[in-house]
Design an enzyme around this catalytic site. Structure first.
Site, PDB file in Angstrom:
ATOM      1  N   GLU A  41       0.841  -1.201   0.000  1.00  0.00           N
ATOM      2  CA  GLU A  41       0.000   0.000   0.000  1.00  0.00           C
ATOM      3  C   GLU A  41       0.878   1.255   0.000  1.00  0.00           C
ATOM      4  O   GLU A  41       1.886   1.330   0.713  1.00  0.00           O
ATOM      5  CB  GLU A  41      -0.872  -0.034   1.257  1.00  0.00           C
ATOM      6  CG  GLU A  41      -1.760   1.172   1.484  1.00  0.00           C
ATOM      7  CD  GLU A  41      -2.567   1.053   2.771  1.00  0.00           C
ATOM      8  OE1 GLU A  41      -3.512   1.845   2.947  1.00  0.00           O
ATOM      9  OE2 GLU A  41      -2.246   0.170   3.607  1.00  0.00           O
ATOM     10  N   LYS A 112      -9.248   2.109  -2.193  1.00  0.00           N
ATOM     11  CA  LYS A 112      -9.542   1.619  -0.844  1.00  0.00           C
ATOM     12  C   LYS A 112     -10.921   2.112  -0.412  1.00  0.00           C
ATOM     13  O   LYS A 112     -11.227   3.309  -0.497  1.00  0.00           O
ATOM     14  CB  LYS A 112      -8.456   2.114   0.119  1.00  0.00           C
ATOM     15  CG  LYS A 112      -8.496   1.497   1.505  1.00  0.00           C
ATOM     16  CD  LYS A 112      -7.265   1.937   2.290  1.00  0.00           C
ATOM     17  CE  LYS A 112      -7.157   1.262   3.643  1.00  0.00           C
ATOM     18  NZ  LYS A 112      -5.912   1.641   4.351  1.00  0.00           N
ATOM     19  N   CYS A 148      -5.422  -3.137   2.447  1.00  0.00           N
ATOM     20  CA  CYS A 148      -5.269  -3.180   3.906  1.00  0.00           C
ATOM     21  C   CYS A 148      -6.596  -3.325   4.650  1.00  0.00           C
ATOM     22  O   CYS A 148      -7.155  -4.400   4.729  1.00  0.00           O
ATOM     23  CB  CYS A 148      -4.484  -1.963   4.381  1.00  0.00           C
ATOM     24  SG  CYS A 148      -3.649  -2.237   5.967  1.00  0.00           S
TER      25      CYS A 148
END
Length: 544
Positions: A41, A112, A148
């Site tokens: 990330e 995300k 994540c």
């Protein structure tokens, strides 16, 4: 398809350094016959970039670096984390994105969706949540790509939900063949087992393999352990990268096999590696090469020195011993022995003449029966000396206080709290001893007498820490319950702790919040460290 998992250690904002490291890894992966390489990330900017994201020039330079990366890598596909910027109706919006490119062409992007705002995270401050999940088709596989936190809301893995969306379930329902999660997932004690359990439950529940690629390294007080994994559809580990070190491992989606590299086998081993890595990265990323430590003859400064040597090398660590009229002969010998064992520089600077000079300032100072004021003067003399050497020699001063002392305020502002980094500031006293003994198992580095003596600040005649404090075992128990687990006083009393002692320790924790706001950055190795992840007001009157 052979997929390379590259866990990198970026320097926040050093775009050229970061992409050059990525290019090197891509060339290695291509030589190994891989068709795709996956990076963590925000691998170009480094994580967490914080308020640098509010600077347009930072975003411009990151996007320029991305273009250079895209045009520099041939013969292999790349999936990496980037900051994306969009202008919508005159308003700037940022996205934490995963970008897939190949042969100078951007093939796909996913953003995300779940932006954490707890503990050390504050992503909603900067980013806009991405749209609902969609698959990315590449080399005949339908990839379910998440970033994540996107996987930290799956009921199959956690048994509970914290967000309305579940990107993993959405991608599974769309027919994903392979889950890929790029991450900057921070370390703390116990986190590795928690994360591994989550990943295994997800793969087993959805019957799909999963690749998890994590950042490694220390950025300020936050430490990243790497430990990237590839799991089969049955939840078995097929490929694994090292912990606390940059690494590249290969996973074959056809054979469901890959490379497995060595990792820590105990929590204490992981914590020690984390502290060494965090010290090295903080000191060097801040532009320093050397460190200086005030050596007292106690366990805290001994452990800090041992970690510093492991991180920076013995030639780059110096200790200064500053005895007072209250210093024991044993501590003189112990500091010498420690320096000899570590192979580092040792210098003695007695502080008695300076202390005597301070005492002439007022008739109220009492050298025969030193109170808090007189004790703090000694600590501040030592802090001044250490900072002078730090300034003169261009070395970083490492503070040596532990979490138990920091919690109850058993430390002196502008004295032993001086420094650029608090190496063991998140280690409870009991854990300080455990990590020190772990170091001694491989080589008798810390003298046995340091491990066995009663802790003492030696700021008054025959002083020990327990003259002023409850036992460290009790302090550690209360600090964990109150600070890390958010338990009430009633909870702790129910578990068998004495009410008056708990009250005293909790009051000390509350009363000394202002000190911790002025402390150096603390390397985070527990679930709740003093620092960025704990935001308590200083001027307040709530007393549990």
């Amino acid at each position: 398809m052979k997929i390379a998992m590259a866990q990198t250690n970026p320097v926040i904002g050093d775009f050229d350094f970061n992409i050059q490291a990525m290019i090197k890894r891509a060339l290695e992966a291509r030589a190994l016959g891989c068709e795709l390489i996956v990076f963590p990330e925000l691998s170009i900017s480094g994580y967490p970039p914080g308020d640098l994201l509010e600077r347009n020039d930072f975003i411009d330079n990151q996007l320029n670096a991305l273009q250079e990366l895209i045009h520099s890598i041939r013969g292999i596909g790349v999936l990496c984390g980037v900051v994306n910027r969009e202008i919508c109706q005159g308003e700037r919006r940022l996205f934490n994105s995963a970008l897939l490119f190949e042969e100078q062409n951007i093939l796909a992007r996913t953003d995300k969706q779940l932006l954490p705002t707890y503990d050390i995270f504050d992503e909603l401050r900067y980013f806009t949540p991405g749209p609902k999940s969609s698959l990315i088709s590449y080399k005949g596989l339908n990839l379910g790509i998440t970033i994540c936190e996107d996987i930290w809301n799956d009921e199959a893995g956690l048994g509970q939900k914290h967000y309305d969306r579940n990107p993993v379930a959405d991608l599974a329902s769309l027919g994903a063949d392979l889950f890929i999660n790029i991450a900057a997932s921070p370390f703390h004690g116990g986190k590795q087992d928690l994360r591994n359990t989550l990943l295994k439950k997800i793969t087993a529940h959805y019957n799909r393999p999963l690749i998890f690629v994590n950042q490694v390294g220390g950025n300020d007080s936050t430490l990243f352990d790497g430990l990237s994994l590839a799991l089969t559809a049955q939840g078995e580990v097929a490929a694994r990268a090292m912990d606390f070190s940059e690494d590249l491992v290969v996973f074959d989606t056809t054979t469901q096999k890959g490379d497995c590299h060595g990792v820590s086998t105990t929590d204490d081993q992981a914590i020690l590696k984390a502290l060494v890595m965090g010290t090295r990265d903080y000191v060097t990323k801040c532009g320093f090469k050397q460190a200086i430590i005030g050596s007292s003859g106690g366990i805290d400064s001994a452990l800090t020195a041992a970690i510093a040597v492991a991180a920076l090398g013995r030639k780059n660590v110096k200790t200064i011993f500053m005895p007072s009229i209250y210093t024991s002969k044993q501590n003189i010998e112990d500091t010498k022995a420690l320096a000899l064992n570590l192979g580092i520089s040792w210098q003695s600077i007695p502080i008695a003449p300076m202390y005597d000079a301070f005492l002439t300032l007022s008739d109220t100072f009492n050298p025969e029966n030193p109170g808090i004021t007189e004790q703090n003067i000694q600590a501040r003399i030592r802090g001044t000396i250490l900072m002078a050497f730090s300034n003169k020699e261009g070395s970083m001063l490492l503070a040596t206080g532990n979490k138990s002392e920091m919690a109850v305020g058993y430390s002196t502002l502008y004295g032993d709290m001086c420094g650029g980094l608090a190496v063991i500031g998140d280690l409870p006293k009991k854990k300080v001893y455990e990590i020190s003994r772990l170091i001694n198992r491989e080589r008798k580095t810390i003298p046995l007498s340091i491990l066995e003596k009663a802790p003492s600040a030696e700021l008054a005649p025959d002083q020990t820490d327990q003259d002023d404090l409850p036992s460290y075992d009790i302090i550690d128990a209360v600090v964990k319950a109150h600070v890390e687990d958010h338990q009430s006083i009633e909870d702790m009393v129910t578990q068998g702790l004495d009410r008056s002692t708990v009250n005293e320790i909790v009051q000390r924790i509350t009363r000394n919040e202002y000190k911790r706001y002025q402390a150096p950055p603390i390397l985070r190795v527990t679930a709740k460290a003093f620092g960025a992840g704990r935001r308590h007001p200083m001027a307040q009157r709530y007393r549990p």
